[in-house]
Design a protein around this motif. Structure first.
Motif, PDB file in Angstrom:
ATOM      1  N   ASP A 189      35.572  37.791  41.240  1.00  0.00           N
ATOM      2  CA  ASP A 189      34.612  36.604  41.165  1.00  0.00           C
ATOM      3  C   ASP A 189      33.644  36.913  41.983  1.00  0.00           C
ATOM      4  O   ASP A 189      32.716  35.879  42.435  1.00  0.00           O
ATOM      5  N   GLN A 190      33.342  37.914  42.815  1.00  0.00           N
ATOM      6  CA  GLN A 190      32.362  38.274  43.650  1.00  0.00           C
ATOM      7  C   GLN A 190      31.490  39.665  43.389  1.00  0.00           C
ATOM      8  O   GLN A 190      31.426  39.942  42.292  1.00  0.00           O
ATOM      9  N   PHE A 194      32.162  42.086  48.903  1.00  0.00           N
ATOM     10  CA  PHE A 194      32.745  41.012  49.493  1.00  0.00           C
ATOM     11  C   PHE A 194      34.194  41.461  49.606  1.00  0.00           C
ATOM     12  O   PHE A 194      34.968  41.046  50.588  1.00  0.00           O
TER      13      PHE A 194
END
Length: 316
Positions: A189-190, A194
């Motif tokens: 999701d990043q 991250f």
């Protein structure tokens, strides 16, 4: 059989020589600068040793002109070493042809800085500038554990994530030093930065990587779980690198590398799932042992670009 034994002995001797001697083309003094958002470090390579290492605080919130003068003042204190060129490693994207720093996140005023022109006019010596992660990879190839490999990726694991590429024995930067920017590649999701930098520990475990490392040494289960999870994500990054470049070795640098024993197992377990075992099974994971990787990389930059290779004798 005897011939094979002799060959093994010769190979071992060659490896030992490479491990103890930097792969440099010159022994002339070189000044190296490692410019970061927090500190500026400098040192001179004399022969094969870094000497006169100094560090000053980066006036990161000051104007571009003020910061440039601060850098020049530091360089001025090294003139007695009679260095022949200056190498500079700095985060961000660089136009290496023109020596322009395009942007630097941690120093707001550093946008389109004509750093090479400024320094060459001030000191009358050639200046070579490159991204700090590229310098790290080159420094490891010239000075560190990666000397015996032709295809290497250096990864810096710290506040952020950086990578540099050695392809067929030479630094590969791509356009504006943007090659190897896996940090910005989408992941889950990043992005990889991250999950493969200290941001991961802050976001998922609300703690600093260093404090979790100390807890892991004491057997803390949550800390060990955090590093096991981190190792899995790093393994995913390394598999992406293998699909792209198939290096012989990957060198891990940056502050998080010191916690390697805690993420090694999960990282290697993930790498083992790579589709082409003939590549992954032969990959060497190396841990940087250089104390001043930034300065080593900066001086290696000068050796790479300012010093011509030995001429090759042609047979008639």
């Amino acid at each position: 059989m005897a011939g094979k034994k002799v060959q093994r002995k010769l190979s071992s001797a060659a490896v030992e020589l490479l491990n103890n001697k930097p792969m440099l083309k010159t022994e002339r003094p070189i000044l190296g600068l490692d410019i970061g958002g927090t500190n500026i470090k400098a040192g001179v390579l004399v022969g094969s040793e870094l000497v006169d290492i100094r560090m000053i605080e980066t006036p990161s919130q000051e104007s571009q002109e003020y910061i440039l003068e601060t850098i020049a003042d530091l360089i001025g204190t090294y003139l007695h070493h009679d260095f022949f060129a200056i190498g500079v490693g700095i985060p961000g994207l660089i136009d290496t042809d023109l020596g322009i720093v395009l942007n630097l996140e941690n120093i707001p005023s550093f946008k389109r800085v004509h750093l090479r022109e400024f320094l060459e006019l001030r000191f009358g010596k050639p200046v070579y500038i490159n991204n700090d992660a590229n310098c790290f990879a080159l420094g490891e190839y010239k000075f560190g554990a990666a000397k015996i490999y032709k295809h290497v990726v250096g990864i810096t694991l710290g506040t952020g994530l950086g990578a540099g590429i050695i392809a067929n024995g030479h630094l590969y930067c791509g356009f504006n030093c943007a090659a190897g920017e896996w940090c910005s590649a989408p992941y889950l999701d990043q992005d990889f930065e991250f999950y493969c930098s200290s941001k991961f520990f802050y976001a998922k475990y609300h703690a600093k990587a260093k404090s979790l490392s100390k807890r892991a040494k004491d057997g803390d289960k949550e800390a060990l779980r955090a590093y096991a999870e981190y190792g899995h994500h790093l393994g995913e990054l390394i598999k992406n690198i293998l699909y792209t470049l198939a290096p012989q070795a990957i060198v891990l640098g940056g502050s998080i590398r010191k916690a390697y024993p805690f993420f090694r197992e999960s990282m290697l377990a993930n790498i083992a799932t790579f589709k082409y075992p003939s590549v992954s099974a032969n990959l060497k994971i190396l841990i940087s042992e250089l104390d001043e990787t930034g300065i080593h990389g900066a001086v290696a930059l000068v050796d790479e670009y300012a010093v011509p290779a030995e001429p090759v004798e042609k047979s008639i």
